[in-house]
Design a protein around this motif. Sequence first.
Motif, mmCIF file in Angstrom:
data_model
loop_
_atom_site.group_PDB
_atom_site.id
_atom_site.type_symbol
_atom_site.label_atom_id
_atom_site.label_comp_id
_atom_site.label_asym_id
_atom_site.label_seq_id
_atom_site.Cartn_x
_atom_site.Cartn_y
_atom_site.Cartn_z
ATOM 1 N N GLY A 1 0.032 57.680 67.093
ATOM 2 C CA GLY A 1 1.033 57.013 67.918
ATOM 3 C C GLY A 1 2.400 57.661 67.813
ATOM 4 N N ARG A 2 2.805 57.947 66.586
ATOM 5 C CA ARG A 2 4.131 58.517 66.379
ATOM 6 C C ARG A 2 4.275 59.883 67.062
ATOM 7 N NH1 ARG A 2 8.269 57.937 62.076
ATOM 8 N NH2 ARG A 2 7.011 56.264 61.225
ATOM 9 N N PRO A 3 3.268 60.787 66.954
ATOM 10 C CA PRO A 3 3.410 62.061 67.679
ATOM 11 C C PRO A 3 3.509 61.870 69.193
ATOM 12 C CG PRO A 3 1.697 62.245 66.007
ATOM 13 C CD PRO A 3 2.104 60.800 66.048
ATOM 14 N N VAL A 4 2.828 60.864 69.727
ATOM 15 C CA VAL A 4 2.920 60.614 71.173
ATOM 16 C C VAL A 4 4.332 60.139 71.535
ATOM 17 C CG1 VAL A 4 2.125 59.075 73.023
ATOM 18 C CG2 VAL A 4 0.458 60.236 71.543
ATOM 19 N N ILE A 5 4.868 59.211 70.755
ATOM 20 C CA ILE A 5 6.242 58.740 70.984
ATOM 21 C C ILE A 5 7.231 59.904 70.852
ATOM 22 C CG2 ILE A 5 8.078 57.219 70.114
ATOM 23 C CD1 ILE A 5 5.892 55.662 71.435
ATOM 24 N N ASP A 6 7.046 60.695 69.800
ATOM 25 C CA ASP A 6 7.943 61.840 69.595
ATOM 26 C C ASP A 6 7.852 62.828 70.758
ATOM 27 O OD1 ASP A 6 8.899 60.817 67.262
ATOM 28 O OD2 ASP A 6 7.739 62.121 65.938
ATOM 29 N N HIS A 7 6.637 62.999 71.290
ATOM 30 C CA HIS A 7 6.464 63.874 72.455
ATOM 31 C C HIS A 7 7.230 63.334 73.657
ATOM 32 C CE1 HIS A 7 4.374 66.603 75.242
ATOM 33 N NE2 HIS A 7 4.271 65.543 76.034
ATOM 34 N N LEU A 8 7.108 62.030 73.898
ATOM 35 C CA LEU A 8 7.807 61.419 75.038
ATOM 36 C C LEU A 8 9.324 61.531 74.882
ATOM 37 C CD1 LEU A 8 5.655 58.177 75.533
ATOM 38 C CD2 LEU A 8 5.659 60.232 76.967
ATOM 39 N N LEU A 9 9.783 61.455 73.644
ATOM 40 C CA LEU A 9 11.224 61.520 73.385
ATOM 41 C C LEU A 9 11.722 62.945 73.184
ATOM 42 C CD1 LEU A 9 11.755 58.454 71.038
ATOM 43 C CD2 LEU A 9 13.063 58.945 73.096
ATOM 44 N N GLY A 10 10.805 63.905 73.120
ATOM 45 C CA GLY A 10 11.222 65.282 72.825
ATOM 46 C C GLY A 10 11.826 65.412 71.442
ATOM 47 N N ARG A 11 11.383 64.568 70.529
ATOM 48 C CA ARG A 11 12.000 64.569 69.194
ATOM 49 C C ARG A 11 11.435 65.686 68.324
ATOM 50 N NH1 ARG A 11 13.160 59.198 66.956
ATOM 51 N NH2 ARG A 11 11.047 58.752 67.582
ATOM 52 N N GLU A 12 12.321 66.387 67.645
ATOM 53 C CA GLU A 12 11.925 67.390 66.655
ATOM 54 C C GLU A 12 11.973 66.738 65.281
ATOM 55 O OE1 GLU A 12 10.976 70.449 67.409
ATOM 56 O OE2 GLU A 12 11.369 70.150 69.547
ATOM 57 N N GLN A 13 10.950 67.005 64.486
ATOM 58 C CA GLN A 13 10.944 66.453 63.137
ATOM 59 C C GLN A 13 11.870 67.265 62.233
ATOM 60 O OE1 GLN A 13 9.804 63.613 62.101
ATOM 61 N NE2 GLN A 13 9.185 63.279 64.222
ATOM 62 N N PRO A 14 12.758 66.599 61.514
ATOM 63 C CA PRO A 14 13.598 67.338 60.564
ATOM 64 C C PRO A 14 12.771 67.797 59.357
ATOM 65 C CG PRO A 14 13.978 64.981 60.346
ATOM 66 C CD PRO A 14 12.993 65.159 61.480
ATOM 67 N N ASP A 15 13.282 68.804 58.668
ATOM 68 C CA ASP A 15 12.622 69.245 57.432
ATOM 69 C C ASP A 15 12.568 68.100 56.435
ATOM 70 O OD1 ASP A 15 12.258 71.769 58.323
ATOM 71 O OD2 ASP A 15 13.963 72.643 57.262
ATOM 72 N N GLY A 16 11.572 68.127 55.610
ATOM 73 C CA GLY A 16 11.469 67.126 54.562
ATOM 74 C C GLY A 16 10.375 67.544 53.605
ATOM 75 N N PRO A 17 10.219 66.801 52.521
ATOM 76 C CA PRO A 17 9.170 67.161 51.564
ATOM 77 C C PRO A 17 7.780 67.000 52.174
ATOM 78 C CG PRO A 17 10.209 65.079 50.965
ATOM 79 C CD PRO A 17 11.005 65.641 52.103
ATOM 80 N N THR A 18 6.882 67.885 51.834
ATOM 81 C CA THR A 18 5.529 67.878 52.407
ATOM 82 C C THR A 18 4.436 67.799 51.344
ATOM 83 O OG1 THR A 18 5.595 70.280 52.414
ATOM 84 C CG2 THR A 18 6.189 69.182 54.471
ATOM 85 N N THR A 19 4.800 67.956 50.085
ATOM 86 C CA THR A 19 3.789 67.849 49.027
ATOM 87 C C THR A 19 4.335 67.039 47.863
ATOM 88 O OG1 THR A 19 4.521 69.951 48.074
ATOM 89 C CG2 THR A 19 2.602 70.035 49.509
ATOM 90 N N ALA A 20 3.406 66.450 47.129
ATOM 91 C CA ALA A 20 3.771 65.684 45.944
ATOM 92 C C ALA A 20 2.618 65.809 44.960
ATOM 93 C CB ALA A 20 4.037 64.222 46.298
ATOM 94 N N GLY B 1 19.663 69.085 51.929
ATOM 95 C CA GLY B 1 18.366 68.887 52.556
ATOM 96 C C GLY B 1 17.296 68.894 51.472
ATOM 97 N N LEU B 2 16.139 68.312 51.760
ATOM 98 C CA LEU B 2 15.049 68.259 50.774
ATOM 99 C C LEU B 2 13.789 68.868 51.363
ATOM 100 C CD1 LEU B 2 15.461 64.605 49.408
ATOM 101 C CD2 LEU B 2 16.245 66.730 48.329
ATOM 102 N N THR B 3 13.179 69.764 50.607
ATOM 103 C CA THR B 3 11.878 70.317 50.996
ATOM 104 C C THR B 3 11.000 70.348 49.747
ATOM 105 O OG1 THR B 3 12.772 72.541 50.644
ATOM 106 C CG2 THR B 3 12.760 71.722 52.915
ATOM 107 N N SER B 4 9.793 70.897 49.897
ATOM 108 C CA SER B 4 8.863 70.959 48.770
ATOM 109 C C SER B 4 8.615 72.410 48.374
ATOM 110 C CB SER B 4 7.506 70.377 49.176
ATOM 111 O OG SER B 4 7.621 69.032 49.505
ATOM 112 N N ASP B 5 8.349 72.665 47.096
ATOM 113 C CA ASP B 5 7.821 73.984 46.737
ATOM 114 C C ASP B 5 6.312 73.862 46.526
ATOM 115 O OD1 ASP B 5 7.254 73.106 44.198
ATOM 116 O OD2 ASP B 5 8.726 74.392 43.200
ATOM 117 N N GLU B 6 5.677 74.966 46.156
ATOM 118 C CA GLU B 6 4.212 74.986 46.118
ATOM 119 C C GLU B 6 3.644 74.256 44.901
ATOM 120 O OE1 GLU B 6 5.891 78.352 43.946
ATOM 121 O OE2 GLU B 6 6.274 77.488 45.930
#
Lengths: 410, 410
Positions: free
Chosen positions: B318-337, A356-361
Amino acid sequence: MTTTRRTLLTVEEYLAELMTDLLGGTGPIRQTQDVPLAQALGRVLAEPVRAVGDVPAFANSAMDGYAVRHTDLTTLPTSLQVVADVAAGSADDPALEAGQCVRIMTGAPLPSAADTIVPVELTDAGTEVVAINEAPEPGRHVRGAGEDVRAGDVIVPAGTSVTGRVLGSIAAAGTGTVTVRRRPVVAVAATGDELVAPGGSLRRGQIFESNGTHLAATLLELGAEVSRSVVLSDEADAFAADLDELADGADLVLLTGGVSVGAFDVSRIVLERSAQGVFRHVRMQPGKPQGWARWNGVPVLAFPGNPVSTAISFEVFGRPVIDHLLGREQPDGPTTAVAATGWRSPAGRRQFVPVGLTSDETGRLLATPTHRRGSASHMVTSLAGARAVAIVPEDTDEVTAGDLVEIRSL
Amino acid sequence: MTTTRRTLLTVEEYLAELMTDLLGGTGPIRQTQDVPLAQALGRVLAEPVRAVGDVPAFANSAMDGYAVRHTDLTTLPTSLQVVADVAAGSADDPALEAGQCVRIMTGAPLPSAADTIVPVELTDAGTEVVAINEAPEPGRHVRGAGEDVRAGDVIVPAGTSVTGRVLGSIAAAGTGTVTVRRRPVVAVAATGDELVAPGGSLRRGQIFESNGTHLAATLLELGAEVSRSVVLSDEADAFAADLDELADGADLVLLTGGVSVGAFDVSRIVLERSAQGVFRHVRMQPGKPQGWARWNGVPVLAFPGNPVSTAISFEVFGRPVIDHLLGREQPDGPTTAVAATGWRSPAGRRQFVPVGLTSDETGRLLATPTHRRGSASHMVTSLAGARAVAIVPEDTDEVTAGDLVEIRSL
């Protein structure tokens, strides 16, 4: 029991053998199809897509407001006579004299006599006469013709996988039909009398078949067409007859299971008997036993049957073969990450670990193995949560938390 | 020209308004379908998938070799009598006396009387009597029952998007049919008399329609069903009649264009006239003008018509609305760069910038804007090459190379 000492190859050597000896001379699939954009999702472009004209095609307003001659704004506040309205989509090009302006909407063509847009927020929004309180710089809020893209510019190169965003860019540049490669036709077969279709029940010795399900779906995700996905008998003659059928009309056959040195490894036995099968040990883990052949002239790749071994074998050897057939170019992406935890790696073998891939600070990409216990080689759930594969070199026997590791996105 | 001073909302405030006031009370789509694995690709699981039994279901051999009682290996080298063969898939459980062993293949069930596997490489590979030169540790090369997964363990949680790898894990754990949510039915419409279908030719004032193409394909990628994708007239009554048709049978209508404060912004005019439309300015760039309504009870999202604004609006709302309708959970992933280069950002607005992602030599993720010149807001090609969107906070007016930036993967 056969005790064949197979030639040991590196990952690169085996991949080069596949590209040269298995696929040698067969470049990307020659047949192409012209498809409208609405049918192009998931296909691979056989030709670059170029802009049919400048984008924007004409100078236009970036704001709702007033198209003016900037020389009329030397003294402020000022009032200008509104001589026309121009909406988005209008073909009008109203004339402007000194002291005059045109009310204009976002995206509407800039009158030839105007040079600057005054946003409505800087005015009293008048419809006959407008009071302007503040002057933008000359040329402001005007999108020049060709400012984004020039006619003939490559919008998307050949070899691109068509996504929704790619389609948006292609449409915006005016192309309505794209040339894509024919989908490669791939037949998938798992071997093993011990395999039971998911949903059935197991007696001692049996396991659920999962490789066919995984490979067939992954091939669809990559833009291939799956002609058949079956389980083949471990009996050699029946296996050979089934293989004749699978190869018929296919660009590639993927086999899983039966490639090792065991006495009943039918893929190896049948493919070697045909005097065309080449079976190797590759210095990798998982996925050491690998094989290939041409069966009735059709390329066949044979992967070890363990589910994680099959998945890794597909990523390392199967995907490049599919990409070669499709002429697909890999887009740029991250290639290294930092190990979030340590793990052991077999000396002398290149290790492939689902992570799996995540980010650090600090913006570093962290790779965490997705298997939960012990050896990864039969961890069926490790694949579902993986976003990438970490690649540990042959001369490393241990990865320590904080080490830099090579990754390949899935 | 309307000069409505709209309520200014933050991105979170507007998104909360959509979730509460637009979708309030409507949770994920209730209807589910049971589909075989071969038809589940791209769907979203409505229920967790659990292992139907232990994986492995029985103790088995991890190697080709000989199943032995480790107590027989106290003196080495030694010879053992081979009393049976057990292949993968065999239900046999041959008895073992002292001094005896069973030839066994990878994946075959471990005889109850044996406790250890000696790989063939440590033997002379005998078929009647086998000479063993080296002893593995007790219990070595045996995969214990349930070592990977226990019966009832969750293999994949509810809300997971089904990929090929997810299907492989589900199949390996024995499930043949999964429960997925019905696909949300989404109608897409672009507005604007200036729009010409790609492939046509433009006269002054016209542009190519790309938002419908982009949104329809992206919705398919997300697992929605696109009921219609059309261009609507700028004429209010015709627009309203078309909207009746679009909303019929849809879970959501996505509109692009005509949401701003211009005199001819038909989406806003018609939706506000119906006394249900809510139009806002959101502190973001691009994508400032946004609107929503319920039309004949069906949720409608209205995005600004510029292609990059539409794309960003879809990602952010739009994507959060679609995800809400589908009950989709977002998988972990990188959040910073880390920003690979600098760029300017409008003070007071949250900026969303399409970026490519690469790695630096220390494992950091580098974000590089994919537009090539000036403002990003009409760079049609910037989307095709983007892998993520960089998000710059409202209180930042400049990003400098080396700055940490939030990212959202596309």
